[in-house]
Scaffold this active site. Structure first.
Site, PDB file in Angstrom:
ATOM      1  N   ASN A  66       0.812  -1.220   0.000  1.00  0.00           N
ATOM      2  CA  ASN A  66       0.000   0.000   0.000  1.00  0.00           C
ATOM      3  C   ASN A  66       0.846   1.271   0.000  1.00  0.00           C
ATOM      4  O   ASN A  66       0.545   2.224  -0.712  1.00  0.00           O
ATOM      5  CB  ASN A  66      -0.941   0.000   1.212  1.00  0.00           C
ATOM      6  CG  ASN A  66      -1.806   1.245   1.240  1.00  0.00           C
ATOM      7  OD1 ASN A  66      -2.548   1.509   0.293  1.00  0.00           O
ATOM      8  ND2 ASN A  66      -1.682   2.037   2.296  1.00  0.00           N
TER       9      ASN A  66
ATOM     10  N   TRP B 139      -4.672  10.481 -13.518  1.00  0.00           N
ATOM     11  CA  TRP B 139      -4.794   9.338 -12.601  1.00  0.00           C
ATOM     12  C   TRP B 139      -5.538   8.177 -13.260  1.00  0.00           C
ATOM     13  O   TRP B 139      -5.288   7.007 -12.942  1.00  0.00           O
ATOM     14  CB  TRP B 139      -5.486   9.755 -11.290  1.00  0.00           C
ATOM     15  CG  TRP B 139      -6.872  10.315 -11.486  1.00  0.00           C
ATOM     16  CD1 TRP B 139      -7.193  11.617 -11.691  1.00  0.00           C
ATOM     17  CD2 TRP B 139      -8.114   9.590 -11.503  1.00  0.00           C
ATOM     18  NE1 TRP B 139      -8.551  11.758 -11.846  1.00  0.00           N
ATOM     19  CE2 TRP B 139      -9.147  10.529 -11.726  1.00  0.00           C
ATOM     20  CE3 TRP B 139      -8.463   8.252 -11.354  1.00  0.00           C
ATOM     21  CZ2 TRP B 139     -10.488  10.170 -11.805  1.00  0.00           C
ATOM     22  CZ3 TRP B 139      -9.805   7.885 -11.429  1.00  0.00           C
ATOM     23  CH2 TRP B 139     -10.795   8.840 -11.653  1.00  0.00           C
TER      24      TRP B 139
ATOM     25  N   TRP C 249      -6.799   5.933  -6.241  1.00  0.00           N
ATOM     26  CA  TRP C 249      -6.245   6.866  -7.251  1.00  0.00           C
ATOM     27  C   TRP C 249      -6.748   8.278  -7.044  1.00  0.00           C
ATOM     28  O   TRP C 249      -5.989   9.237  -7.117  1.00  0.00           O
ATOM     29  CB  TRP C 249      -6.537   6.360  -8.670  1.00  0.00           C
ATOM     30  CG  TRP C 249      -5.511   5.346  -9.052  1.00  0.00           C
ATOM     31  CD1 TRP C 249      -5.623   3.988  -8.969  1.00  0.00           C
ATOM     32  CD2 TRP C 249      -4.170   5.613  -9.498  1.00  0.00           C
ATOM     33  NE1 TRP C 249      -4.441   3.395  -9.342  1.00  0.00           N
ATOM     34  CE2 TRP C 249      -3.540   4.366  -9.680  1.00  0.00           C
ATOM     35  CE3 TRP C 249      -3.445   6.764  -9.758  1.00  0.00           C
ATOM     36  CZ2 TRP C 249      -2.212   4.251 -10.116  1.00  0.00           C
ATOM     37  CZ3 TRP C 249      -2.130   6.665 -10.199  1.00  0.00           C
ATOM     38  CH2 TRP C 249      -1.525   5.420 -10.377  1.00  0.00           C
TER      39      TRP C 249
HETATM   40  P1  FAD Z   1      -3.870  -4.773   4.664  1.00  0.00           P
HETATM   41  O1  FAD Z   1      -3.069  -3.620   5.127  1.00  0.00           O
HETATM   42  O2  FAD Z   1      -3.641  -6.067   5.311  1.00  0.00           O
HETATM   43  O3  FAD Z   1      -5.391  -4.343   4.818  1.00  0.00           O
HETATM   44  C1  FAD Z   1      -6.450  -5.294   5.002  1.00  0.00           C
HETATM   45  C2  FAD Z   1      -7.529  -5.091   3.966  1.00  0.00           C
HETATM   46  O4  FAD Z   1      -8.123  -3.804   4.107  1.00  0.00           O
HETATM   47  C3  FAD Z   1      -7.010  -5.145   2.535  1.00  0.00           C
HETATM   48  O5  FAD Z   1      -6.915  -6.475   2.089  1.00  0.00           O
HETATM   49  C4  FAD Z   1      -8.074  -4.345   1.796  1.00  0.00           C
HETATM   50  O6  FAD Z   1      -9.207  -5.121   1.501  1.00  0.00           O
HETATM   51  C5  FAD Z   1      -8.471  -3.293   2.817  1.00  0.00           C
HETATM   52  N1  FAD Z   1      -7.717  -2.057   2.594  1.00  0.00           N
HETATM   53  C6  FAD Z   1      -6.506  -1.737   3.108  1.00  0.00           C
HETATM   54  N2  FAD Z   1      -6.162  -0.479   2.707  1.00  0.00           N
HETATM   55  C7  FAD Z   1      -7.167  -0.036   1.937  1.00  0.00           C
HETATM   56  C8  FAD Z   1      -7.407   1.186   1.236  1.00  0.00           C
HETATM   57  N3  FAD Z   1      -6.541   2.206   1.273  1.00  0.00           N
HETATM   58  N4  FAD Z   1      -8.538   1.312   0.508  1.00  0.00           N
HETATM   59  C9  FAD Z   1      -9.446   0.308   0.472  1.00  0.00           C
HETATM   60  N5  FAD Z   1      -9.282  -0.870   1.123  1.00  0.00           N
HETATM   61  C10 FAD Z   1      -8.160  -1.032   1.844  1.00  0.00           C
HETATM   62  N6  FAD Z   1      -7.014  -2.214  -2.773  1.00  0.00           N
HETATM   63  C11 FAD Z   1      -7.672  -3.201  -3.405  1.00  0.00           C
HETATM   64  O7  FAD Z   1      -8.142  -4.139  -2.745  1.00  0.00           O
HETATM   65  N7  FAD Z   1      -7.846  -3.172  -4.760  1.00  0.00           N
HETATM   66  C12 FAD Z   1      -7.355  -2.173  -5.538  1.00  0.00           C
HETATM   67  O8  FAD Z   1      -7.557  -2.179  -6.771  1.00  0.00           O
HETATM   68  C13 FAD Z   1      -6.615  -1.134  -4.891  1.00  0.00           C
HETATM   69  N8  FAD Z   1      -6.060  -0.132  -5.624  1.00  0.00           N
HETATM   70  C14 FAD Z   1      -5.360   0.863  -4.977  1.00  0.00           C
HETATM   71  C15 FAD Z   1      -4.809   1.901  -5.731  1.00  0.00           C
HETATM   72  C16 FAD Z   1      -4.087   2.917  -5.103  1.00  0.00           C
HETATM   73  C17 FAD Z   1      -3.492   4.040  -5.936  1.00  0.00           C
HETATM   74  C18 FAD Z   1      -3.923   2.906  -3.706  1.00  0.00           C
HETATM   75  C19 FAD Z   1      -3.152   4.000  -3.025  1.00  0.00           C
HETATM   76  C20 FAD Z   1      -4.483   1.889  -2.950  1.00  0.00           C
HETATM   77  C21 FAD Z   1      -5.208   0.859  -3.564  1.00  0.00           C
HETATM   78  N9  FAD Z   1      -5.773  -0.203  -2.823  1.00  0.00           N
HETATM   79  C22 FAD Z   1      -6.476  -1.185  -3.474  1.00  0.00           C
HETATM   80  C23 FAD Z   1      -5.752  -0.180  -1.348  1.00  0.00           C
HETATM   81  C24 FAD Z   1      -4.581  -0.919  -0.666  1.00  0.00           C
HETATM   82  O9  FAD Z   1      -3.366  -0.534  -1.230  1.00  0.00           O
HETATM   83  C25 FAD Z   1      -4.705  -2.442  -0.728  1.00  0.00           C
HETATM   84  O10 FAD Z   1      -5.987  -2.846  -0.316  1.00  0.00           O
HETATM   85  C26 FAD Z   1      -3.675  -3.122   0.179  1.00  0.00           C
HETATM   86  O11 FAD Z   1      -2.382  -2.738  -0.187  1.00  0.00           O
HETATM   87  C27 FAD Z   1      -3.820  -4.626   0.074  1.00  0.00           C
HETATM   88  O12 FAD Z   1      -2.827  -5.280   0.818  1.00  0.00           O
HETATM   89  P2  FAD Z   1      -3.202  -6.057   2.158  1.00  0.00           P
HETATM   90  O13 FAD Z   1      -4.326  -6.984   1.908  1.00  0.00           O
HETATM   91  O14 FAD Z   1      -1.944  -6.624   2.679  1.00  0.00           O
HETATM   92  O15 FAD Z   1      -3.700  -4.859   3.085  1.00  0.00           O
END
Ligand code: FAD
Length: 465
Positions: free
Chosen positions: A330, A348, A371
């Protein structure tokens, strides 16, 4: 998935069940599945089919128009009810409403359920009855509901029909890439419901307590990596919620980490809330004045960003991690998105499209929010003038340089001090590390300070308008 699947549990109550997956690619337009998502879907369906087989059931695969396919199946099998879990993408909401109406008209019992969110997007509203545009009050309002979030168990039996309808063959759908792009994804991911459960258990046990400290460190395995499992419905947010509550009960030291982690699940809820109420934001900025932003049209810069060849090591590491594994940390997502929209001033939407194609967790709600947030034009967004510095972000969130060394191996021998800004290293340092800028690693595509100033000047123009 079979656990916490309200549509499946409701169907089981009614009698025998025919589990069906319909591939209706055109109906997803303009957001047809990207390449990495197609790869994941293949593995996920294959896993689900095995789980069903083990329980004496089957997964029926059909492709084509969803309504016509369902009507055909109803004719073939004599089914009297159709149940599904809701999706929230604007075109899918429209399609599913039509399906509901038509099947009701055919005297079929049709019901949809909430299988993928803690709260329905329309349930949460401000005191004035409006949608939220700021996260903190939104999440407070969610938590104040004290909702019952206990997940459903896997149904004990799945009664099969007297005769199974035909199924198409998964490999015929050719969801997997034709080029060998997926080697890294195969290496990095275990796909499917049981893999998702194991990943959640591992995270709750090992990382939840340290999540607060570790979640921003790009080289660490400090986040849950549950995003593709959540996106594809292999695990539900209710299951995640229940597991984290249990972790909290057993280990009060995990309180801060678990609370922050659950608020990330809250961001996912917020993303769906925004997508539901502002469906145009998948293509257009929520803050309308951004429509006049003087964006760059440079295809060359976009291509260099996509391929991890910008000359900024932390950006390049992240873009290569994405291409190789279908996932990006993230913190790294924020850095590369800021770099694209601000240093390169590329719209974006172009970045969102590349993520859509390459992420295994590509999710219309979260991707749009991420985004627009980074570009400064969305709800509760980072102000445009806060421009991530790709050098100091690397120094802070990859302090040992392990992330850059892993993904940009041509810089691996550089001393950590120069790893974030190789163009400032002396010729002898570069020579000793085997780095020749402009040859085996690119010189920076833009100058940080000049690009930052140009972005601020561009922003001033729309601020005035
Ligand atoms: P963890 O930190 O373990 O978080 C647990 C869960 O919380 C994630 O699996 C996810 O479902 C949710 N989550 C966490 N952060 C966010 C966030 N900022 N916004 C929404 N949900 C979140 N996430 C996606 O699932 N799909 C995408 O297409 C996506 N595109 C992104 C694009 C950009 C430019 C940015 C900045 C973030 C995006 N994210 C997206 C959010 C986030 O980066 C990812 O959900 C996260 O990195 C997933 O890794 P994790 O499961 O280890 O997250």
């Amino acid at each position: 998935r079979l656990a916490d699947n309200p549509a499946l549990s409701a169907a089981v109550e009614q009698g025998c069940v025919i589990p069906v997956y319909i591939l209706a690619t055109e109906e997803e337009s303009p957001w047809e599945l990207g390449g990495a998502s197609r790869w994941w879907l293949h593995q996920s369906l294959s896993g689900l089919a095995k789980e069903l087989d083990q329980r004496g059931s089957r997964l029926i695969l059909r492709s084509g128009n969803a309504l016509e396919t369902l009507q055909q199946l109803i004719t073939e099998t004599g089914a009297t009810a159709v149940y599904w879990n809701r999706r929230y993408e604007p075109t899918i909401i429209k399609r599913d409403k039509t399906i509901k109406q038509k099947l009701h008209g055919d005297a079929i019992d049709v019901e949809s359920f909430n299988g993928s969110l803690l709260f329905e997007p329309w349930e949460i509203a401000t005191k004035q009855g409006d949608p939220y545009k700021v996260f903190t009050p939104f999440w407070k309002s969610c938590l104040a509901r004290n909702a019952e979030l206990t997940p459903l168990r896997i149904p004990k039996t799945l009664r099969p029909p007297a005769e199974w309808p035909n199924s198409e063959i998964l490999t015929d759908w050719q969801l997997e890439p034709k080029i060998s792009w997926d080697d890294g994804m195969r290496e990095f991911w275990d796909v499917g419901e049981s893999a998702a459960g194991k990943q959640l258990a591992k995270f709750a046990k090992r990382s939840a307590a340290s999540y607060e400290d570790q979640r921003n460190l790009m080289a660490e395995d400090g986040t849950s990596r549950l995003s593709p499992h959540l996106h594809f419905g292999e695990i539900s947010p209710r299951q995640v919620w229940a597991k984290l509550q249990a972790t909290l009960d057993a280990n009060p030291d995990a309180k801060d980490g678990a609370k922050t982690f659950l608020s990330e699940i809250g961001w996912r809820e917020f993303a769906y809330h925004l997508l539901y109420h502002f469906p145009h934001t998948t293509k257009k900025p929520l803050r309308e004045n951004f429509a006049n932003f003087p964006w760059s049209k440079s295809k060359q810069d976009l291509r260099r960003w996509e391929r991890g060849k910008t000359g900024y090591p932390v950006v390049d590491a992240a873009m290569r991690q994405l291409w190789h594994t279908g996932w990006m940390h993230n913190r790294a997502r924020m850095i590369v998105a800021s770099f694209l929209c601000k240093h390169l001033r590329i719209p974006w939407q172009r970045g969102a499209e590349w993520f859509w194609y390459t992420l295994v967790d590509a999710d219309l709600a979260s991707n749009t929010l991420g985004w627009q947030w980074t570009a400064g034009c969305g709800a509760d967004a980072a102000p445009y003038f806060r421009i991530f510095n790709p050098i100091t972000q690397g120094e802070k969130f990859d302090p040992t340089g392990a992330y850059i060394r892993l993904w940009v191996p041509e810089l691996a021998e550089l001393p950590t001090k120069w790893l974030y800004k190789p163009w400032e290293a002396s010729d002898s340092v570069l020579n000793e590390a085997g780095v020749t800028l402009g040859d085996n690693y690119p010189a920076p595509i833009v100058d940080h300070s000049a690009a930052r100033q140009a972005a601020l000047d561009a922003y001033d123009k729309i601020k005035k308008s």
